[in-house]
Design an enzyme around this catalytic site. Structure first.
Site, PDB file in Angstrom:
ATOM      1  CG  HIS A 130      26.225  17.862 -22.272  1.00 44.14           C
ATOM      2  ND1 HIS A 130      25.166  17.914 -21.219  1.00 44.14           N
ATOM      3  CD2 HIS A 130      25.302  17.980 -23.455  1.00 44.14           C
ATOM      4  CE1 HIS A 130      23.871  18.010 -21.646  1.00 44.14           C
ATOM      5  NE2 HIS A 130      24.093  18.035 -23.232  1.00 44.14           N
TER       6      HIS A 130
ATOM      7  CD  GLU B  11      27.106  21.841 -19.034  1.00 42.07           C
ATOM      8  OE1 GLU B  11      26.508  21.927 -18.151  1.00 42.07           O
ATOM      9  OE2 GLU B  11      26.594  20.612 -19.524  1.00 42.07           O
TER      10      GLU B  11
ATOM     11  NE  ARG C 132      21.643  14.820 -14.848  1.00 39.75           N
ATOM     12  CZ  ARG C 132      22.103  15.871 -15.563  1.00 39.75           C
ATOM     13  NH1 ARG C 132      21.649  17.002 -15.820  1.00 39.75           N
ATOM     14  NH2 ARG C 132      23.421  15.650 -15.924  1.00 39.75           N
TER      15      ARG C 132
ATOM     16  CG  ASP D 118      27.249  15.161 -18.299  1.00 35.78           C
ATOM     17  OD1 ASP D 118      27.022  15.494 -19.713  1.00 35.78           O
ATOM     18  OD2 ASP D 118      26.664  15.393 -17.598  1.00 35.78           O
TER      19      ASP D 118
END
Length: 243
Positions: free
Chosen positions: A225, A222, A114, A165
């Site tokens: 993740h 999460e 990202r 993810d």
């Protein structure tokens, strides 16, 4: 007397040199540092792999390229719906896909590397408290002002190139029931949340087992993740675009 005068001249010259160096540093163009950072980032870009090419049977649903995400629109830095990872993490992920296929499953990937500019976009969004268009789906039980910190931060491990993810899908491409959707900001997304069913817990553990056996570390908040360890660049936040 001559010696004293010479010492004074030498001291004055030294002070002048220091002053000139300080002035030069003060006048330096900040964009020079950014260009240097960009150059270093571009140099490392060749170490990143297009996971879609490496794992042709994996399902790619790169959420931040499109509109189905908590921001509600394409995110800065995503010029293509691709999953990029550092080659060490990508090779490990290939082993995960092979192990999943043995069980009649496959990987479905939501996000990988990202760019920092995307993280900056997230921070701008979370600070715009008037924009709550996606609240019902992504943070139904939290105020938007509570998202900054645990869920959205100024820096993301994703920008280091070893974090992903993802979820699992069956032979028909249907996602396994994990008890909460991807990117739902809620304790329900915690891997060990007690409210999920036995089946949902088993599915989360199946994903966690596949990933940890390949060297990926989970994130307890999460279920989707994971970060490959050791990270190739544990202290670097890249900003080249996904394309």
């Amino acid at each position: 007397m001559a010696f004293t005068l010479l010492a004074r001249l030498t001291k004055s010259t030294s002070l002048l040199g220091i002053a000139l160096m300080s002035a030069s540093a003060a006048c330096a163009n900040p964009s020079d540092d950014k260009r240097s950072d960009d150059k270093r980032s571009d140099d490392k870009r060749s170490e990143f792999v297009d996971v879609g090419s490496l794992l042709p049977n994996a399902v790619l649903d790169i959420r931040y390229f499109g509109h189905h995400n908590f921001v509600g629109k394409p995110v800065d830095g995503y010029n293509a719906p691709k999953c990029l990872l550092h080659n060490s993490a990508a090779k490990a992920l290939k082993n995960v896909q092979i192990a999943a296929q043995i069980q009649g499953l496959s990987l479905k990937i939501f996000d990988c590397y990202r760019p920092q500019r995307a993280v900056d976009h997230f921070v701008r969004w979370v600070n715009d408290l008037e924009d709550t268009r996606t609240k019902a789906e992504f943070y139904p039980n939290l105020g938007k002002d509570k998202l900054l910190g645990d869920y959205i931060a100024a820096k993301s491990g994703h920008s280091r190139g070893s974090t992903i993810d993802l979820t699992l899908v069956d032979a028909k491409g249907k996602e396994l029931d994990m008890g909460s959707p991807f990117d739902m900001f809620d304790t329900l997304s915690n891997t060990e949340d007690p409210r999920i069913s036995a089946e949902q817990k088993a599915n989360r553990y199946k994903l966690k087992s596949l990933m940890t056996e390949a060297g990926f570390a989970p994130y307890s908040m999460e279920w989707w993740h994971f970060t490959y360890q050791p990270q190739a660049y544990p202290a670097t936040y890249f900003d080249f675009v996904v394309e």
